[in-house]
Motif scaffolding. Structure first.
Motif, PDB file in Angstrom:
ATOM      1  N   SER A  25       0.822  -1.211   0.000  1.00  0.00           N
ATOM      2  CA  SER A  25       0.000   0.000   0.000  1.00  0.00           C
ATOM      3  C   SER A  25       0.856   1.262   0.000  1.00  0.00           C
ATOM      4  O   SER A  25       0.354   2.357  -0.226  1.00  0.00           O
ATOM      5  N   ASN A  26       2.143   1.102   0.257  1.00  0.00           N
ATOM      6  CA  ASN A  26       3.065   2.239   0.245  1.00  0.00           C
ATOM      7  C   ASN A  26       3.408   2.583  -1.203  1.00  0.00           C
ATOM      8  O   ASN A  26       3.947   1.762  -1.931  1.00  0.00           O
ATOM      9  N   PRO A  27       3.106   3.810  -1.669  1.00  0.00           N
ATOM     10  CA  PRO A  27       3.377   4.157  -3.063  1.00  0.00           C
ATOM     11  C   PRO A  27       4.857   4.108  -3.417  1.00  0.00           C
ATOM     12  O   PRO A  27       5.218   4.060  -4.590  1.00  0.00           O
ATOM     13  N   ALA A  28       5.706   4.092  -2.411  1.00  0.00           N
ATOM     14  CA  ALA A  28       7.143   4.040  -2.673  1.00  0.00           C
ATOM     15  C   ALA A  28       7.666   2.606  -2.647  1.00  0.00           C
ATOM     16  O   ALA A  28       8.866   2.374  -2.512  1.00  0.00           O
ATOM     17  N   VAL A  29       6.766   1.640  -2.766  1.00  0.00           N
ATOM     18  CA  VAL A  29       7.184   0.238  -2.723  1.00  0.00           C
ATOM     19  C   VAL A  29       8.225  -0.018  -3.810  1.00  0.00           C
ATOM     20  O   VAL A  29       8.116   0.466  -4.935  1.00  0.00           O
ATOM     21  N   SER A  30       9.269  -0.761  -3.455  1.00  0.00           N
ATOM     22  CA  SER A  30      10.354  -1.032  -4.400  1.00  0.00           C
ATOM     23  C   SER A  30      10.004  -2.199  -5.309  1.00  0.00           C
ATOM     24  O   SER A  30       9.167  -3.051  -4.986  1.00  0.00           O
ATOM     25  N   PHE A  31      10.673  -2.249  -6.485  1.00  0.00           N
ATOM     26  CA  PHE A  31      10.439  -3.353  -7.394  1.00  0.00           C
ATOM     27  C   PHE A  31      11.012  -4.651  -6.832  1.00  0.00           C
ATOM     28  O   PHE A  31      10.550  -5.738  -7.163  1.00  0.00           O
ATOM     29  N   PHE A  64       7.106 -10.335  -3.656  1.00  0.00           N
ATOM     30  CA  PHE A  64       5.683 -10.610  -3.466  1.00  0.00           C
ATOM     31  C   PHE A  64       5.176 -11.590  -4.518  1.00  0.00           C
ATOM     32  O   PHE A  64       4.452 -12.546  -4.210  1.00  0.00           O
ATOM     33  N   GLN A  65       5.553 -11.362  -5.773  1.00  0.00           N
ATOM     34  CA  GLN A  65       5.094 -12.244  -6.841  1.00  0.00           C
ATOM     35  C   GLN A  65       5.584 -13.672  -6.629  1.00  0.00           C
ATOM     36  O   GLN A  65       4.857 -14.631  -6.873  1.00  0.00           O
TER      37      GLN A  65
END
Length: 324
Positions: A22-28, A34-35
């Motif tokens: 939910s953090n817009p600054a989530v890193s790739f 996560f995937q």
């Protein structure tokens, strides 16, 4: 026994991922992790359940517990990064609802035993906790640790082995750390004692004004409520209550009465003075306080007097009446 709903490890991790994403600054790097995590069928199902809970947030909004949770969440303007994926931006827009949903899944589970009986709890990792009468604990498990708090009373912990997640019990200023072991923790207000039955245990006690004390216990050792030093304990005696009976081997009468009173609907009291430290031995069923009182009276040449409040009072027998 009342059925208790517990969050599984997958559900807990799903809620953690939902908050992180939910953090817009989530890193790739996080997105890739996560995937990979989501490839597991159980994890994917758990994440979908959290998404459903979030979608239902409009229905949940009227719940007082949700309102309390939302009141603790700082409200700040969400700035979407241009590079953010569409679905992560959508998650950022629903931060408050996500946080409320995660709060439901991540909140510690609380368990308690009735006033006059025991309760056995099987935790999600396979560990078993036996609560003494009136005892209360809370438990919070995640992918990194297993943390429990003994809020009051006495509990027997039979810990399932899991080297990747340490099992920690906090009771006031006392912290107990174990991997796979069997032990008893007893808390009475600010006093906590620990006794080890099997395995190995580390006990840490906070001390006012001085550095915390720490001990490593082996089977048959314990740390008393006074805070040390380590003393020998009888493993059979420290867990006999879990079987619904007490076996006393020459212990002070007032201590035996205190044990019986955990399950007594009529309290057993001992007259103050040297009498209270008289040793008593025997085996007694939990909840049979009257049988205990009269057996103790016969063994120690005492009398049982019923107090105005119904309590059974053990007193020294008076001098025999003079015959005329």
């Amino acid at each position: 026994m009342k059925k208790t709903v517990r969050a599984t490890t997958a559900e807990t991790q799903a809620a953690e991922w939902f908050v992180r994403l939910s953090n817009p600054a989530v890193s790739f790097t996080d997105i890739e992790a996560f995937q990979s995590w989501r490839e597991d069928t159980r994890n994917r199902s758990a994440f979908e359940a959290v998404e459903t809970l979030w979608a239902q947030s409009g229905v949940l909004a009227g719940d007082p517990e949700i309102q309390s949770a939302l009141a603790l969440i700082p409200r700040r303007k969400i700035k979407r990064a241009k590079s953010a994926l569409p679905w992560t931006a959508a998650l950022g827009g629903g931060l408050l609802a996500v946080s409320a949903a995660a709060w439901i899944l991540l909140a510690p589970q609380t368990y308690s035993a009735p006033e006059f009986s025991r309760r056995t709890i099987e935790l999600e990792d396979g560990s078993v906790v036996q609560l003494d009468a009136g005892a209360r604990i809370s438990a919070r498990f995640d992918g990194r640790s297993r943390r429990l708090s003994l809020l009051r009373g006495r509990a027997l912990f039979d810990v399932a082995k899991d080297p990747s997640r340490r099992f920690v019990v906090q009771a006031g200023g006392t912290k107990v750390l174990a991997l796979g072991t069997r032990f008893v923790v007893s808390r009475d207000k600010d006093s906590t004692s620990v006794a080890l039955i099997e395995g190995r245990l580390e006990v840490r006690k906070a001390r006012r004004g001085t550095a915390a004390a720490s001990w490593i216990l082996g089977p048959g050792e314990g740390v008393p409520a006074s805070g040390g030093p380590v003393e020998p304990v009888d493993p059979a005696r420290i867990e006999d209550w879990a079987d619904g009976r007490f076996v006393f081997r020459a212990i002070p009468l007032d201590e035996a009465a205190a044990e019986m009173n955990r399950y007594a609907r009529r309290a057993v009291r001992v007259e103050a003075g040297p009498l209270s430290r008289s040793p008593i031995s025997g085996a007694f069923e939990a909840g049979q306080e009257e049988a205990f009182a009269y057996a103790a009276a016969e063994a120690l040449s005492l009398v049982v007097v019923t107090a105005p409040d119904g309590a059974l009072v053990l007193k020294a027998a008076g001098p025999p009446a003079k015959s005329e």
